[in-house]
Write a protein that holds these residues in place. Structure first.
Motif, PDB file in Angstrom:
ATOM      1  N   ASN A   1      45.614  52.969  27.146  1.00 25.52           N
ATOM      2  CA  ASN A   1      45.720  53.315  28.561  1.00 25.52           C
ATOM      3  C   ASN A   1      44.324  53.639  29.068  1.00 25.52           C
ATOM      4  O   ASN A   1      43.691  54.571  28.580  1.00 25.52           O
ATOM      5  CB  ASN A   1      46.648  54.516  28.741  1.00 25.52           C
ATOM      6  N   ILE A   2      43.828  52.856  30.025  1.00 24.34           N
ATOM      7  CA  ILE A   2      42.436  53.001  30.434  1.00 24.34           C
ATOM      8  C   ILE A   2      42.311  52.704  31.920  1.00 24.34           C
ATOM      9  O   ILE A   2      43.068  51.911  32.483  1.00 24.34           O
ATOM     10  CB  ILE A   2      41.536  52.059  29.608  1.00 24.34           C
ATOM     11  N   GLU A   3      41.369  53.384  32.557  1.00 24.33           N
ATOM     12  CA  GLU A   3      41.137  53.136  33.974  1.00 24.33           C
ATOM     13  C   GLU A   3      40.131  52.010  34.174  1.00 24.33           C
ATOM     14  O   GLU A   3      40.397  51.042  34.884  1.00 24.33           O
ATOM     15  CB  GLU A   3      40.662  54.418  34.662  1.00 24.33           C
ATOM     16  N   SER A   4      38.963  52.101  33.552  1.00 22.92           N
ATOM     17  CA  SER A   4      37.918  51.096  33.736  1.00 22.92           C
ATOM     18  C   SER A   4      37.401  50.653  32.378  1.00 22.92           C
ATOM     19  O   SER A   4      37.018  51.489  31.552  1.00 22.92           O
ATOM     20  CB  SER A   4      36.768  51.666  34.574  1.00 22.92           C
ATOM     21  N   LEU A   5      37.400  49.348  32.122  1.00 25.36           N
ATOM     22  CA  LEU A   5      36.914  48.806  30.862  1.00 25.36           C
ATOM     23  C   LEU A   5      36.010  47.623  31.152  1.00 25.36           C
ATOM     24  O   LEU A   5      36.375  46.713  31.893  1.00 25.36           O
ATOM     25  CB  LEU A   5      38.082  48.377  29.962  1.00 25.36           C
ATOM     26  N   THR A   6      34.800  47.639  30.557  1.00 28.26           N
ATOM     27  CA  THR A   6      33.860  46.529  30.672  1.00 28.26           C
ATOM     28  C   THR A   6      33.436  46.112  29.278  1.00 28.26           C
ATOM     29  O   THR A   6      32.971  46.941  28.494  1.00 28.26           O
ATOM     30  CB  THR A   6      32.622  46.926  31.494  1.00 28.26           C
ATOM     31  N   THR A   7      33.585  44.851  28.941  1.00 23.89           N
ATOM     32  CA  THR A   7      33.192  44.370  27.623  1.00 23.89           C
ATOM     33  C   THR A   7      32.355  43.111  27.746  1.00 23.89           C
ATOM     34  O   THR A   7      32.658  42.226  28.546  1.00 23.89           O
ATOM     35  CB  THR A   7      34.419  44.101  26.728  1.00 23.89           C
ATOM     36  N   ASP A   8      31.301  43.048  26.954  1.00 21.98           N
ATOM     37  CA  ASP A   8      30.421  41.878  26.916  1.00 21.98           C
ATOM     38  C   ASP A   8      30.672  41.026  25.685  1.00 21.98           C
ATOM     39  O   ASP A   8      29.899  40.128  25.384  1.00 21.98           O
ATOM     40  CB  ASP A   8      28.956  42.320  26.941  1.00 21.98           C
ATOM     41  N   SER A   9      31.722  41.339  24.943  1.00 24.36           N
ATOM     42  CA  SER A   9      32.018  40.581  23.730  1.00 24.36           C
ATOM     43  C   SER A   9      33.515  40.330  23.653  1.00 24.36           C
ATOM     44  O   SER A   9      34.240  40.510  24.629  1.00 24.36           O
ATOM     45  CB  SER A   9      31.518  41.349  22.499  1.00 24.36           C
ATOM     46  N   LEU A  10      33.995  39.913  22.502  1.00 24.33           N
ATOM     47  CA  LEU A  10      35.384  39.534  22.305  1.00 24.33           C
ATOM     48  C   LEU A  10      36.298  40.748  22.436  1.00 24.33           C
ATOM     49  O   LEU A  10      36.048  41.799  21.855  1.00 24.33           O
ATOM     50  CB  LEU A  10      35.547  38.895  20.930  1.00 24.33           C
ATOM     51  N   PHE A  11      37.387  40.604  23.194  1.00 25.33           N
ATOM     52  CA  PHE A  11      38.370  41.659  23.394  1.00 25.33           C
ATOM     53  C   PHE A  11      39.696  41.136  22.857  1.00 25.33           C
ATOM     54  O   PHE A  11      40.256  40.183  23.376  1.00 25.33           O
ATOM     55  CB  PHE A  11      38.461  41.992  24.881  1.00 25.33           C
ATOM     56  N   ILE A  12      40.208  41.776  21.785  1.00 25.33           N
ATOM     57  CA  ILE A  12      41.406  41.311  21.101  1.00 25.33           C
ATOM     58  C   ILE A  12      42.541  42.310  21.300  1.00 25.33           C
ATOM     59  O   ILE A  12      42.381  43.500  21.039  1.00 25.33           O
ATOM     60  CB  ILE A  12      41.153  41.119  19.590  1.00 25.33           C
ATOM     61  N   LEU A  13      43.687  41.809  21.741  1.00 24.50           N
ATOM     62  CA  LEU A  13      44.903  42.609  21.845  1.00 24.50           C
ATOM     63  C   LEU A  13      45.925  42.054  20.869  1.00 24.50           C
ATOM     64  O   LEU A  13      46.309  40.889  20.957  1.00 24.50           O
ATOM     65  CB  LEU A  13      45.456  42.575  23.270  1.00 24.50           C
ATOM     66  N   SER A  14      46.369  42.886  19.923  1.00 25.70           N
ATOM     67  CA  SER A  14      47.315  42.440  18.905  1.00 25.70           C
ATOM     68  C   SER A  14      48.729  42.381  19.472  1.00 25.70           C
ATOM     69  O   SER A  14      49.027  42.945  20.523  1.00 25.70           O
ATOM     70  CB  SER A  14      47.264  43.381  17.704  1.00 25.70           C
ATOM     71  N   SER A  15      49.619  41.701  18.759  1.00 25.02           N
ATOM     72  CA  SER A  15      50.992  41.508  19.234  1.00 25.02           C
ATOM     73  C   SER A  15      51.692  42.845  19.429  1.00 25.02           C
ATOM     74  O   SER A  15      51.514  43.781  18.660  1.00 25.02           O
ATOM     75  CB  SER A  15      51.772  40.656  18.236  1.00 25.02           C
ATOM     76  N   GLY A  16      52.485  42.923  20.492  1.00 29.43           N
ATOM     77  CA  GLY A  16      53.259  44.125  20.774  1.00 29.43           C
ATOM     78  C   GLY A  16      52.509  45.228  21.478  1.00 29.43           C
ATOM     79  O   GLY A  16      53.086  46.263  21.792  1.00 29.43           O
ATOM     80  N   VAL A  17      51.216  45.032  21.751  1.00 30.24           N
ATOM     81  CA  VAL A  17      50.394  46.054  22.396  1.00 30.24           C
ATOM     82  C   VAL A  17      50.672  46.091  23.897  1.00 30.24           C
ATOM     83  O   VAL A  17      50.886  45.064  24.527  1.00 30.24           O
ATOM     84  CB  VAL A  17      48.900  45.786  22.134  1.00 30.24           C
ATOM     85  N   THR A  18      50.669  47.291  24.467  1.00 24.59           N
ATOM     86  CA  THR A  18      50.717  47.465  25.912  1.00 24.59           C
ATOM     87  C   THR A  18      49.362  47.981  26.385  1.00 24.59           C
ATOM     88  O   THR A  18      48.883  49.007  25.891  1.00 24.59           O
ATOM     89  CB  THR A  18      51.810  48.453  26.324  1.00 24.59           C
ATOM     90  N   LEU A  19      48.748  47.265  27.323  1.00 24.83           N
ATOM     91  CA  LEU A  19      47.466  47.668  27.894  1.00 24.83           C
ATOM     92  C   LEU A  19      47.701  48.095  29.339  1.00 24.83           C
ATOM     93  O   LEU A  19      48.060  47.290  30.189  1.00 24.83           O
ATOM     94  CB  LEU A  19      46.461  46.518  27.844  1.00 24.83           C
ATOM     95  N   ASN A  20      47.525  49.404  29.598  1.00 22.11           N
ATOM     96  CA  ASN A  20      47.605  49.948  30.946  1.00 22.11           C
ATOM     97  C   ASN A  20      46.193  50.154  31.470  1.00 22.11           C
ATOM     98  O   ASN A  20      45.392  50.826  30.820  1.00 22.11           O
ATOM     99  CB  ASN A  20      48.345  51.293  30.948  1.00 22.11           C
ATOM    100  N   PHE A  21      45.865  49.605  32.637  1.00 23.90           N
ATOM    101  CA  PHE A  21      44.493  49.718  33.122  1.00 23.90           C
ATOM    102  C   PHE A  21      44.457  49.596  34.633  1.00 23.90           C
ATOM    103  O   PHE A  21      45.425  49.197  35.293  1.00 23.90           O
ATOM    104  CB  PHE A  21      43.610  48.650  32.473  1.00 23.90           C
ATOM    105  N   ASP A  22      43.301  49.948  35.189  1.00 21.96           N
ATOM    106  CA  ASP A  22      43.046  49.773  36.616  1.00 21.96           C
ATOM    107  C   ASP A  22      42.136  48.570  36.843  1.00 21.96           C
ATOM    108  O   ASP A  22      42.468  47.664  37.590  1.00 21.96           O
ATOM    109  CB  ASP A  22      42.406  51.033  37.214  1.00 21.96           C
ATOM    110  N   ILE A  23      40.952  48.593  36.185  1.00 22.10           N
ATOM    111  CA  ILE A  23      39.981  47.513  36.328  1.00 22.10           C
ATOM    112  C   ILE A  23      39.509  47.086  34.943  1.00 22.10           C
ATOM    113  O   ILE A  23      39.056  47.908  34.144  1.00 22.10           O
ATOM    114  CB  ILE A  23      38.767  47.949  37.172  1.00 22.10           C
ATOM    115  N   LEU A  24      39.619  45.799  34.666  1.00 24.52           N
ATOM    116  CA  LEU A  24      39.183  45.234  33.391  1.00 24.52           C
ATOM    117  C   LEU A  24      38.202  44.107  33.679  1.00 24.52           C
ATOM    118  O   LEU A  24      38.551  43.125  34.332  1.00 24.52           O
ATOM    119  CB  LEU A  24      40.389  44.701  32.606  1.00 24.52           C
ATOM    120  N   THR A  25      36.938  44.273  33.225  1.00 26.37           N
ATOM    121  CA  THR A  25      35.905  43.256  33.435  1.00 26.37           C
ATOM    122  C   THR A  25      35.600  42.581  32.106  1.00 26.37           C
ATOM    123  O   THR A  25      35.170  43.238  31.150  1.00 26.37           O
ATOM    124  CB  THR A  25      34.621  43.869  34.023  1.00 26.37           C
TER     125      THR A  25
END
Length: 275
Positions: free
Chosen positions: A159-183
């Motif tokens: 659960n995140i409000e702001s996330l910025t990544t310059d590399s690989l972003f991996i979400l595994s099966s069954g994961v819930t990602l709660n966010f406001d802004i994802l760059t």
């Protein structure tokens, strides 16, 4: 029993706390290993520099409390994942040593976590801000801001409000990602399955969230996209995926329809082995 701890601004090999009273730090503490089996430790805004901070109640089954507010804690490993261990550091800064660090937490709230190497957060952590130059691996975590130049792997809910990544972003099966802004400045890789799709949805504070891909095209599989707006010059494609709510800016390719026949005499409907 309250005790004052005078460090004398010298480096100590190891400190062990086995009493049930409290210890109040009066100056900076520099030691290799800091172990707790019971009691209360108050940093009083003083800084700690340790290789390992280890908390476990062993046979005493007594609670351990680390009051680390307003302190700067430098470490390689922080082990505090037992239900009787409480870490209080919402106004503190946690800095991993040069090779990175590991944090094992149990429903704790921290301020800022910084790592010049890799960082692995296990347990149910709530962190206001995470800055990582290396790779980040996370279990069930929550953060207001996350900035990383390395790979992010999320194996639990995030659960995140702001996330910025310059590399690989991996979400595994069954994961819930709660966010406001994802760059995403590199690639978003979703490893969902038909039985366990990845769920993307806004945090509780918003009705809609935004994924910004300034220049990168990427394709994800087996996701449920709930009220997520895709913006930027990159093209976002979701295969075998569903949309819910006010979702826009995506290329959505829904799963092909199938005819399923029940083959299990007993069992649950959501068990694919019964079809």
């Amino acid at each position: 029993l309250n005790n004052d701890l005078y460090s004398g601004n010298v480096t100590i090999d190891s400190l062990y706390f086995e009493g049930s009273g409290s210890w109040d730090l009066t100056g900076p503490l520099n030691c290799d290993y800091l172990d707790f089996s019971k009691g209360v430790f108050n940093s009083n805004g003083q800084n700690l520099d340790c290789i390992e901070i280890y908390c476990y109640p062993f046979l005493s089954a007594s609670p351990i409390t680390l009051n680390l507010e307003n302190s700067e804690i430098t470490f390689s490993q922080l082990y505090a994942i037992h239900p009787l261990v409480f870490v209080k550091g919402a106004s503190s800064t946690f800095i991993t040593q040069s090779l990175g660090g590991v944090m094992f937490l149990q429903d704790d709230t921290l301020g800022i976590v910084q790592s010049n190497g890799s960082l692995n957060i296990s347990g149910n952590a709530v962190v206001r801000e995470i800055n990582v130059t290396g790779n980040l691996s996370s279990g069930n975590s929550s953060a207001s801001e996350l900035i990383t130049a390395g790979k992010i792997t999320v194996g639990g809910n995030l659960n995140i409000e702001s996330l910025t990544t310059d590399s690989l972003f991996i979400l595994s099966s069954g994961v819930t990602l709660n966010f406001d802004i994802l760059t995403i400045n590199d690639v978003l890789q979703i490893q969902g399955t038909c039985e366990k799709p990845v769920i993307l949805k806004p945090s509780l504070s918003l009705n809609n969230a935004v994924i910004n891909s300034p220049s990168t095209n990427f394709t994800i599989d087996f996701a449920v996209i709930n009220s997520i707006q895709a913006v930027g010059s990159g093209t976002l494609t979701a295969n075998n995926s569903y949309i819910i709510g006010n979702t826009s800016g995506w290329i959505i390719n829904s799963p092909a329809s199938r005819e399923l026949y029940w083959i299990g005499s007993t069992g649950y409907w959501n068990n694919s082995a019964n079809w």
